[in-house]
Scaffold this motif. Structure first.
Motif, mmCIF file in Angstrom:
data_model
loop_
_atom_site.group_PDB
_atom_site.id
_atom_site.type_symbol
_atom_site.label_atom_id
_atom_site.label_comp_id
_atom_site.label_asym_id
_atom_site.label_seq_id
_atom_site.Cartn_x
_atom_site.Cartn_y
_atom_site.Cartn_z
ATOM 1 N N PHE A 1 0.815 -1.212 0.000
ATOM 2 C CA PHE A 1 0.000 0.000 0.000
ATOM 3 C C PHE A 1 0.850 1.263 0.000
ATOM 4 C CE2 PHE A 1 -3.307 -2.970 1.231
ATOM 5 C CZ PHE A 1 -4.327 -2.536 0.414
ATOM 6 N N ALA A 2 1.939 1.278 0.755
ATOM 7 C CA ALA A 2 2.793 2.466 0.791
ATOM 8 C C ALA A 2 3.439 2.722 -0.567
ATOM 9 C CB ALA A 2 3.864 2.308 1.873
ATOM 10 N N ILE A 3 3.901 1.675 -1.213
ATOM 11 C CA ILE A 3 4.523 1.833 -2.533
ATOM 12 C C ILE A 3 3.463 2.126 -3.591
ATOM 13 C CG2 ILE A 3 5.785 0.614 -4.352
ATOM 14 C CD1 ILE A 3 7.299 -0.834 -2.022
ATOM 15 N N GLY A 4 2.320 1.467 -3.490
ATOM 16 C CA GLY A 4 1.250 1.668 -4.459
ATOM 17 C C GLY A 4 0.672 3.074 -4.450
ATOM 18 N N ALA A 5 0.796 3.762 -3.320
ATOM 19 C CA ALA A 5 0.227 5.103 -3.199
ATOM 20 C C ALA A 5 1.228 6.199 -3.555
ATOM 21 C CB ALA A 5 -0.295 5.306 -1.782
ATOM 22 N N GLN A 6 2.412 5.847 -4.010
ATOM 23 C CA GLN A 6 3.443 6.840 -4.324
ATOM 24 C C GLN A 6 3.044 7.761 -5.474
ATOM 25 O OE1 GLN A 6 6.345 7.418 -2.531
ATOM 26 N NE2 GLN A 6 5.262 6.057 -1.139
ATOM 27 N N ASP A 7 2.152 7.315 -6.346
ATOM 28 C CA ASP A 7 1.728 8.145 -7.477
ATOM 29 C C ASP A 7 0.704 9.205 -7.075
ATOM 30 O OD1 ASP A 7 3.391 6.771 -9.171
ATOM 31 O OD2 ASP A 7 1.837 5.368 -9.827
ATOM 32 N N TYR A 8 0.158 9.101 -5.874
ATOM 33 C CA TYR A 8 -0.836 10.069 -5.403
ATOM 34 C C TYR A 8 -0.157 11.198 -4.640
ATOM 35 C CZ TYR A 8 -4.079 6.259 -6.387
ATOM 36 O OH TYR A 8 -4.786 5.267 -6.991
ATOM 37 N N ALA A 9 -0.786 12.357 -4.646
ATOM 38 C CA ALA A 9 -0.251 13.511 -3.918
ATOM 39 C C ALA A 9 -0.359 13.252 -2.416
ATOM 40 C CB ALA A 9 -1.035 14.763 -4.296
ATOM 41 N N MET A 10 0.721 13.565 -1.688
ATOM 42 C CA MET A 10 0.739 13.346 -0.241
ATOM 43 C C MET A 10 -0.012 14.443 0.520
ATOM 44 S SD MET A 10 2.219 10.690 1.063
ATOM 45 C CE MET A 10 2.823 11.158 2.656
ATOM 46 N N GLY A 11 0.205 15.681 0.154
ATOM 47 C CA GLY A 11 -0.394 16.768 0.911
ATOM 48 C C GLY A 11 0.354 16.961 2.213
ATOM 49 N N THR A 12 -0.317 17.550 3.194
ATOM 50 C CA THR A 12 0.277 17.788 4.514
ATOM 51 C C THR A 12 -0.626 17.168 5.563
ATOM 52 O OG1 THR A 12 -0.908 19.868 4.822
ATOM 53 C CG2 THR A 12 1.249 19.984 3.734
ATOM 54 N N MET A 13 -0.181 17.235 6.815
ATOM 55 C CA MET A 13 -1.023 16.702 7.883
ATOM 56 C C MET A 13 -2.317 17.492 7.997
ATOM 57 S SD MET A 13 1.584 15.658 10.922
ATOM 58 C CE MET A 13 0.325 14.937 11.945
ATOM 59 N N ARG A 14 -2.262 18.763 7.703
ATOM 60 C CA ARG A 14 -3.453 19.607 7.800
ATOM 61 C C ARG A 14 -4.372 19.414 6.593
ATOM 62 N NH1 ARG A 14 -3.588 25.383 10.211
ATOM 63 N NH2 ARG A 14 -4.640 24.243 11.823
ATOM 64 N N ARG A 15 -3.794 19.263 5.402
ATOM 65 C CA ARG A 15 -4.552 19.046 4.162
ATOM 66 C C ARG A 15 -4.026 17.795 3.492
ATOM 67 N NH1 ARG A 15 -8.145 22.421 2.037
ATOM 68 N NH2 ARG A 15 -7.886 22.005 -0.161
ATOM 69 N N MET A 16 -4.541 16.673 3.946
ATOM 70 C CA MET A 16 -4.064 15.387 3.455
ATOM 71 C C MET A 16 -4.495 15.162 2.014
ATOM 72 S SD MET A 16 -4.941 12.992 6.669
ATOM 73 C CE MET A 16 -4.690 13.557 8.309
ATOM 74 N N GLY A 17 -3.559 14.703 1.222
ATOM 75 C CA GLY A 17 -3.863 14.323 -0.151
ATOM 76 C C GLY A 17 -4.301 12.869 -0.207
ATOM 77 N N PRO A 18 -4.664 12.379 -1.379
ATOM 78 C CA PRO A 18 -5.147 10.998 -1.491
ATOM 79 C C PRO A 18 -4.079 9.954 -1.179
ATOM 80 C CG PRO A 18 -4.956 12.031 -3.656
ATOM 81 C CD PRO A 18 -4.704 13.095 -2.645
ATOM 82 N N GLY A 19 -2.812 10.302 -1.218
ATOM 83 C CA GLY A 19 -1.760 9.341 -0.928
ATOM 84 C C GLY A 19 -1.327 9.321 0.525
ATOM 85 N N TYR A 20 -1.756 10.304 1.296
ATOM 86 C CA TYR A 20 -1.297 10.432 2.680
ATOM 87 C C TYR A 20 -1.688 9.225 3.532
ATOM 88 C CZ TYR A 20 -0.131 12.718 7.069
ATOM 89 O OH TYR A 20 0.430 13.034 8.275
ATOM 90 N N PHE A 21 -2.951 8.904 3.530
ATOM 91 C CA PHE A 21 -3.471 7.839 4.393
ATOM 92 C C PHE A 21 -2.837 6.481 4.072
ATOM 93 C CE2 PHE A 21 -7.004 5.139 6.010
ATOM 94 C CZ PHE A 21 -6.978 5.583 7.326
ATOM 95 N N PRO A 22 -2.824 6.024 2.803
ATOM 96 C CA PRO A 22 -2.219 4.713 2.546
ATOM 97 C C PRO A 22 -0.712 4.680 2.800
ATOM 98 C CG PRO A 22 -3.025 5.680 0.498
ATOM 99 C CD PRO A 22 -3.485 6.564 1.619
ATOM 100 N N VAL A 23 -0.007 5.782 2.540
ATOM 101 C CA VAL A 23 1.442 5.791 2.782
ATOM 102 C C VAL A 23 1.729 5.736 4.283
ATOM 103 C CG1 VAL A 23 3.543 7.194 2.616
ATOM 104 C CG2 VAL A 23 2.084 6.909 0.623
ATOM 105 N N VAL A 24 1.033 6.540 5.065
ATOM 106 C CA VAL A 24 1.281 6.568 6.500
ATOM 107 C C VAL A 24 0.881 5.236 7.140
ATOM 108 C CG1 VAL A 24 0.564 7.648 8.679
ATOM 109 C CG2 VAL A 24 1.162 9.068 6.724
ATOM 110 N N LEU A 25 -0.297 4.738 6.831
ATOM 111 C CA LEU A 25 -0.716 3.467 7.428
ATOM 112 C C LEU A 25 0.132 2.295 6.938
ATOM 113 C CD1 LEU A 25 -4.598 3.607 7.654
ATOM 114 C CD2 LEU A 25 -2.909 3.866 9.440
#
Length: 149
Positions: A23-47
């Motif tokens: 999941f962390a590698i698969g979400a690398q193509d999505y924007a991460m964003g910040t902790m305040r404004r999470m992008g679609p890749g933030y949640f799968p990369v962090v978890l």
């Protein structure tokens, strides 16, 4: 080495590492964003990263312990019952609504155990449906249909 590969904590840790990395590698193509404004890749990369860390700690702890705990035999009924419950929920939530999907999910999950008491399962199903409707529809305002009609 051979005993280590049959240790359930080592194998569980390796499974956590594999799933987390996927999941962390698969979400690398999505924007991460910040902790305040999470992008679609933030949640799968962090978890996924947290799952890799937990799996690594679990596997290392088991190797250091040096007392391998072998895996019990695979119980197929719970695996199939819980997998079927998830699939039933996914199939019904859009077609039949959140309430019916929750009730069906709990009832099908009851197949996973031979100790299931169907009266208790029915009460849990109704409670879960009511709780889900309250939290996801009323409080969070998510766009779930509650009923088919």
């Amino acid at each position: 080495m051979r005993g280590m590969l049959t240790d359930k904590d080592v194998l569980t840790g390796l499974l956590f590492i594999a799933i987390g990395a996927f999941f962390a590698i698969g979400a690398q193509d999505y924007a991460m964003g910040t902790m305040r404004r999470m992008g679609p890749g933030y949640f799968p990369v962090v978890l996924g990263s947290l799952l890799v860390i937990i799996g690594t700690v679990l596997a290392i702890k088991s190797v250091v312990r040096r007392l391998p705990e072998p895996i019990d035999r695979l119980h197929i009924r719970p695996v199939l019952g819980l997998t079927a419950a998830i699939l039933v929920f996914a199939a019904l939530v859009e077609r039949a609504g959140l309430v019916a999907a929750c009730i069906a999910c709990v009832v099908v999950a009851g197949i996973a155990s031979s100790e299931t008491r169907w009266r208790e399962a029915a009460l849990i199903a109704v409670g879960m449906a009511a709780f889900s409707a309250l939290v996801f529809k009323a409080l969070l305002g998510l766009p779930f249909r509650l009923w088919v009609f």
